[in-house]
Design an enzyme around this catalytic site. Structure first.
Site, mmCIF file in Angstrom:
data_model
loop_
_atom_site.group_PDB
_atom_site.id
_atom_site.type_symbol
_atom_site.label_atom_id
_atom_site.label_comp_id
_atom_site.label_asym_id
_atom_site.label_seq_id
_atom_site.Cartn_x
_atom_site.Cartn_y
_atom_site.Cartn_z
ATOM 1 N N THR A 186 0.860 -1.180 0.000
ATOM 2 C CA THR A 186 0.000 0.000 0.000
ATOM 3 C C THR A 186 0.901 1.236 0.000
ATOM 4 O O THR A 186 2.123 1.120 0.055
ATOM 5 C CB THR A 186 -0.917 0.031 1.242
ATOM 6 N N CYS A 187 0.289 2.423 -0.020
ATOM 7 C CA CYS A 187 1.105 3.638 0.006
ATOM 8 C C CYS A 187 1.837 3.790 1.339
ATOM 9 O O CYS A 187 2.869 4.459 1.418
ATOM 10 C CB CYS A 187 0.239 4.864 -0.262
ATOM 11 N N PRO A 218 -10.484 1.718 8.220
ATOM 12 C CA PRO A 218 -10.998 0.445 7.709
ATOM 13 C C PRO A 218 -10.405 0.001 6.371
ATOM 14 O O PRO A 218 -10.529 -1.158 6.011
ATOM 15 C CB PRO A 218 -12.499 0.736 7.546
ATOM 16 N N GLN A 219 -9.755 0.916 5.624
ATOM 17 C CA GLN A 219 -9.305 0.564 4.273
ATOM 18 C C GLN A 219 -8.280 -0.565 4.264
ATOM 19 O O GLN A 219 -8.225 -1.361 3.331
ATOM 20 C CB GLN A 219 -8.694 1.791 3.578
#
Length: 419
Positions: free
Chosen positions: A49-50, A113-114
């Site tokens: 992820t980032c 939550p992502q």
């Protein structure tokens, strides 16, 4: 077999390092296959992820250097450039880490939550690449179960902790149906992009994005099926907006009382909800005096966010307790896997004894021996076969004063005192 992971995240590495170690979707399958084909690696998954990149594996060794060497080769980056930023987890520490990540306890925004969706994407990619096996696959499934339990049993994600999310949630409280509303977003930076994303997820009817640079507004609007305008066009479109959210770097107000008053007249005084997220303000404070305007500033939202962060911290303490229990459950499952081959061998041995005894009984029946007599011989023969080896081993244990084996036998077979 060892569970092992190495990774970097927003806490340990700057973005200049994180972006060099990212694994976009288009190379994920080939990267997983390369990692999985390393001799010592049995299972593999990559979360990218980032804010983090993590490599999860089951391996024949706990030597993290194997993973470091592969990352160095795969990304064409010197190991010395990224190893100072790495962390490593094995076995129970890895299990706990994955549970905490999925619950948002290790995120930049506590409880966001992502990350759970991103974990599920990592699982799906590894599943499709064929690099998951029994242990890592089960760990991912248990990770999702733990995260769901934390979300259900605590308030970790129930309160907004970003100004963008807080603004959208406030809009939901004011309007019954966002699907019937038009939102005008002023600016094109990160906050406005996040606001647009939240509005889109909540089913906003229409999005207009206004920015000093039209191209930036257009690029952002395209992501959310929105409509872009230049800042100079704002007076012509303001009356269309039920919701106005502004976040620019302007040193002077963009919306004054008079301009908003004109828009209200065009709207026949249909109320407007306005949120000013800028510092200095984008919307003149005097706008609040207008009867049909609900104006909130970043300070109004920040108080709510601070309270919600405290609420999330309390929920995080509860979440850690849930995770402790879930880690114990998974470790118990792992330990049980160590006995699986023994159970299978014992079952195979018992089935062989059953088949041999059954064949003899069938032969007796075919030779004319009465069924009752054949069944008695079957029962007697099968009992003798099943207890012969354990009895001999228990007797040998007694002769060698192996009282621990005798005690274990009594526990395994759940024996009660016959005297």
């Amino acid at each position: 077999m060892t569970l092992i992971a190495v990774g970097i995240n927003y806490n340990t590495a700057p973005v200049s390092i994180r972006e060099r170690l990212s694994f976009p979707a288009e190379i994920m399958e080939s990267s997983l296959q390369e990692l999985w084909h390393i001799k010592e690696i049995n299972e593999a998954a990559i979360l990218s992820t980032c804010n983090r990149t993590e490599f999860y594996c089951t391996a024949t060794t706990a030597n993290k250097q194997i993973l470091i060497d592969w990352v160095s080769q795969s990304k064409q980056i010197s190991a010395a450039d990224f190893t100072p930023y790495l962390y490593c987890h094995t076995d129970s520490d890895l299990i706990r880490h994955m549970f905490r990540v999925a619950c948002g306890l290790d995120s930049m925004i506590l409880g966001e939550p992502q990350i759970l969706g991103q974990m599920k994407t990592a699982y799906q990619a590894a599943y499709e690449a064929g690099t998951l096996g029994k242990r890592l696959g089960k760990l991912f499934q248990h990770t999702f179960t733990a995260a769901k339990k934390v979300r259900t049993d605590t308030a970790i994600g129930s309160s907004p902790v970003s100004v963008a999310f807080a603004a959208v949630q406030l809009a939901q409280q004011i309007f019954d149906k966002l699907s019937e509303q038009t939102a005008l977003l002023i600016g094109a930076g990160e906050t406005i992009e996040l606001t647009a994303r939240h509005l889109s997820q909540q089913g906003i009817g229409r999005i207009i994005i206004a920015n000093r640079t039209y191209d930036k507004a257009h690029a952002l609007a395209m992501q959310f099926n929105g409509y872009a305008i230049a800042l100079s066009e704002l007076p012509a479109h303001l009356a269309e907006a039920d919701i106005v959210i502004s976040s620019t770097a302007s040193q002077l107000p963009i919306l004054g009382k008079g301009r908003v008053e004109s828009a209200l007249k065009k709207r026949k005084h249909k109320p407007m909800f306005m949120v000013d997220l800028a510092v200095p303000r984008d919307i003149e404070a005097e706008v609040e005096q207008l009867r049909d305007v609900y104006l909130y500033t970043i300070d109004d939202l920040q108080n709510t966010i601070d309270q919600n962060m405290n609420s999330r911290r309390l929920a995080a303490e509860q979440a850690e307790e849930i995770i402790d229990t879930q880690v114990d459950y998974f470790l118990a499952w792992l330990r049980a896997q160590g006995a699986q081959s023994t159970i299978q061998d014992y079952r195979h041995q018992a089935e062989q004894s059953r088949d041999e005894a059954l064949q003899k009984a069938m032969a007796l029946l075919k030779s004319g021996v009465p069924a009752e007599q054949a069944l008695n011989r079957l029962a007697h023969s099968l009992t003798n076969k099943l207890i012969h080896t354990p009895s001999a081993q228990i007797r040998a244990a007694a002769e060698n004063e192996r009282h621990d084996l005798i005690a274990a036998a009594r526990e395994i077979f759940k024996l009660t005192n016959s005297q």
